[in-house]
Design a protein around this motif. Structure first.
Motif, short mmCIF file in Angstrom:
data_model
loop_
_atom_site.label_atom_id
_atom_site.label_comp_id
_atom_site.label_asym_id
_atom_site.label_seq_id
_atom_site.Cartn_x
_atom_site.Cartn_y
_atom_site.Cartn_z
N ASN A 164 0.80 -1.23 0.00
CA ASN A 164 0.00 0.00 0.00
C ASN A 164 0.83 1.28 0.00
OD1 ASN A 164 -2.35 -1.62 0.19
ND2 ASN A 164 -2.06 -1.77 2.41
N VAL A 165 2.14 1.12 -0.09
CA VAL A 165 2.99 2.30 0.01
C VAL A 165 4.00 2.38 -1.14
CG1 VAL A 165 2.83 2.37 2.54
CG2 VAL A 165 4.71 1.11 1.46
N ILE A 166 4.35 3.60 -1.49
CA ILE A 166 5.45 3.86 -2.42
C ILE A 166 6.38 4.84 -1.70
CG2 ILE A 166 6.11 4.84 -4.64
CD1 ILE A 166 3.37 4.02 -5.73
N ILE A 167 7.61 4.39 -1.48
CA ILE A 167 8.53 5.15 -0.63
C ILE A 167 9.81 5.46 -1.39
CG2 ILE A 167 9.91 5.11 1.50
CD1 ILE A 167 7.87 3.03 2.59
N GLU A 168 10.23 6.71 -1.28
CA GLU A 168 11.55 7.09 -1.79
C GLU A 168 12.29 7.88 -0.71
OE1 GLU A 168 11.59 9.15 -5.56
OE2 GLU A 168 13.70 9.69 -5.33
N VAL A 169 13.48 7.42 -0.39
CA VAL A 169 14.32 8.12 0.57
C VAL A 169 15.33 8.94 -0.21
CG1 VAL A 169 15.91 7.86 2.52
CG2 VAL A 169 14.08 6.17 2.18
N VAL A 170 15.26 10.26 -0.07
CA VAL A 170 16.18 11.14 -0.80
C VAL A 170 17.20 11.74 0.18
CG1 VAL A 170 16.40 13.20 -2.24
CG2 VAL A 170 14.39 11.71 -2.49
N LEU A 225 23.98 0.02 8.39
CA LEU A 225 22.99 0.90 7.76
C LEU A 225 22.79 0.49 6.30
CD1 LEU A 225 23.87 4.50 9.03
CD2 LEU A 225 21.91 3.09 9.66
N VAL A 226 23.88 0.27 5.58
CA VAL A 226 23.76 -0.07 4.17
C VAL A 226 23.05 -1.42 4.01
CG1 VAL A 226 25.06 -0.65 2.08
CG2 VAL A 226 25.76 1.30 3.47
N GLY A 227 23.34 -2.37 4.92
CA GLY A 227 22.65 -3.65 4.87
C GLY A 227 21.15 -3.49 5.05
N GLU A 228 20.78 -2.65 5.97
CA GLU A 228 19.35 -2.41 6.22
C GLU A 228 18.70 -1.69 5.03
OE1 GLU A 228 17.31 -3.48 8.14
OE2 GLU A 228 15.64 -2.07 8.31
N MET A 229 19.43 -0.73 4.46
CA MET A 229 18.90 -0.05 3.26
C MET A 229 18.68 -1.07 2.14
SD MET A 229 21.38 3.27 2.87
CE MET A 229 21.95 4.18 4.30
N LYS A 230 19.65 -1.96 1.96
CA LYS A 230 19.56 -2.94 0.88
C LYS A 230 18.33 -3.83 1.07
CE LYS A 230 22.19 -6.36 -1.72
NZ LYS A 230 23.39 -7.19 -1.78
N ARG A 231 18.13 -4.27 2.32
CA ARG A 231 16.96 -5.10 2.64
C ARG A 231 15.68 -4.34 2.27
NH1 ARG A 231 13.21 -6.21 6.38
NH2 ARG A 231 13.66 -4.33 7.57
N PHE A 251 16.06 4.43 -2.95
CA PHE A 251 17.07 5.26 -2.27
C PHE A 251 17.74 6.13 -3.33
CE2 PHE A 251 16.41 1.92 0.78
CZ PHE A 251 16.52 2.56 2.00
N THR A 252 17.76 7.43 -3.07
CA THR A 252 18.24 8.38 -4.07
C THR A 252 19.29 9.31 -3.45
OG1 THR A 252 16.07 8.34 -5.13
CG2 THR A 252 17.50 10.19 -5.67
N ALA A 253 20.41 9.44 -4.15
CA ALA A 253 21.47 10.34 -3.69
C ALA A 253 21.54 11.57 -4.60
CB ALA A 253 22.81 9.62 -3.69
N GLY A 297 24.52 -0.73 -5.66
CA GLY A 297 23.69 -0.81 -6.86
C GLY A 297 22.25 -0.36 -6.68
N PHE A 298 21.77 -0.41 -5.45
CA PHE A 298 20.35 -0.06 -5.24
C PHE A 298 20.12 1.44 -5.09
CE2 PHE A 298 22.11 -0.85 -0.99
CZ PHE A 298 21.69 0.28 -0.31
N VAL A 299 21.19 2.24 -5.13
CA VAL A 299 21.04 3.69 -4.95
C VAL A 299 20.99 4.38 -6.31
CG1 VAL A 299 22.02 5.80 -3.96
CG2 VAL A 299 22.30 3.60 -2.77
#
Lengths: 132, 132, 132
Positions: free
Chosen positions: B34-40, B74-80, B88-90, B107-109
């Protein structure tokens, strides 16, 4: 294309440089003709509009001279941006709370009775919100 | 039901753990479908994407080793989370300002020219904004 | 005229006074009958709802007594605002994380499973967002 409208909200004095960088990056990335930007300052951040005032509360400068110069640079950059169409708005409540005289504000700064109302109203008019 | 769309905006490195907790809580509470999430991330927060980089500016680690481990978590949790659909956006401006090589990003950023534009554009597309 | 609807989001305990000032200024400037306000607290900020609890994490009080008195003033001001129609909402995740018993919350505080969802949902219902 509709213009991108954004409110930049700044409370803390020490975030001004970063905020002005964000504004510059937004203009460079989106094109000056495609954006409508208003920077709304409340809290201690309103002190940065005054060249010769230091916010003791948050900046804790060690000398008035260095503080004045630093502020001057910020105000110069704000002025340059205002000439590109960026609006700068100070909250009257915040000016009063910090004993700042709005008559001494640079000419490019607008004053609103309450920054909070400006920030909320503009969002109902389609502005996006960015917290510095 | 329309999905809930949200931008999580993070500037300060030390707020990553809290931000990832917020993302987790939002997914648990609303349901992954039910969600669409982007972390910038812009500002110093982009440093957390790099396992072996410490943000001296904000994290002030006492040793490179402990810093590396902390980042790895942190990166492991982001990847999960990314595998659950979280974006995830830089910000490229922030990467450049902190001398970080975007080729070394996980690769996921995703990278955008300016994080600020991403944050504002997404709001015009119906995303809610959450400042970490 | 449509009422101005706003979410005030507070994470850090030390920002409560400023946030309540903002709420007061917004009401004075816009008129009590023209606004709908909800203050959503997550993170350490939920501790301020409890008269006898100090957030060691962020407030670092030197004595329990001074801490208790300070909190009492904040809670009293919140209560006064709640009687004017301002909603106060605590995040259950944050309460649990800080070992706070929601049964001890003042009667005017609502609890939601996740503050983050409340903040995002309300924006989809036309609320503006204000980060304290």
């Amino acid at each position: 294309m509709n213009k991108l409208k954004a409110i930049f909200h700044i409370i803390e004095t020490e975030r001004w440089q970063r905020t002005l960088n964000n504004v510059n990056n937004f203009i460079k990335d989106s094109g000056q003709d495609n954006v409508i930007i208003e920077v709304v300052a409340n809290g201690a951040a309103v002190a940065a509009f005054f060249r010769n005032h230091c916010s003791l509360e948050e900046n804790k400068p060690t000398g008035a001279a260095s503080c004045g110069i630093e502020k001057a640079d910020l105000v110069g950059e704000m002025k340059r941006l205002s000439q590109m169409g960026v609006g700068f708005t100070a909250c009257r409540n915040a000016l009063k709370m910090h004993d700042l005289d709005e008559k001494s504000l640079p000419g490019f700064v607008s004053v609103v009775p309450a920054g909070i109302t400006e920030i909320i109203k503009k969002q109902t008019e389609g502005y996006a919100y960015y917290k510095a």
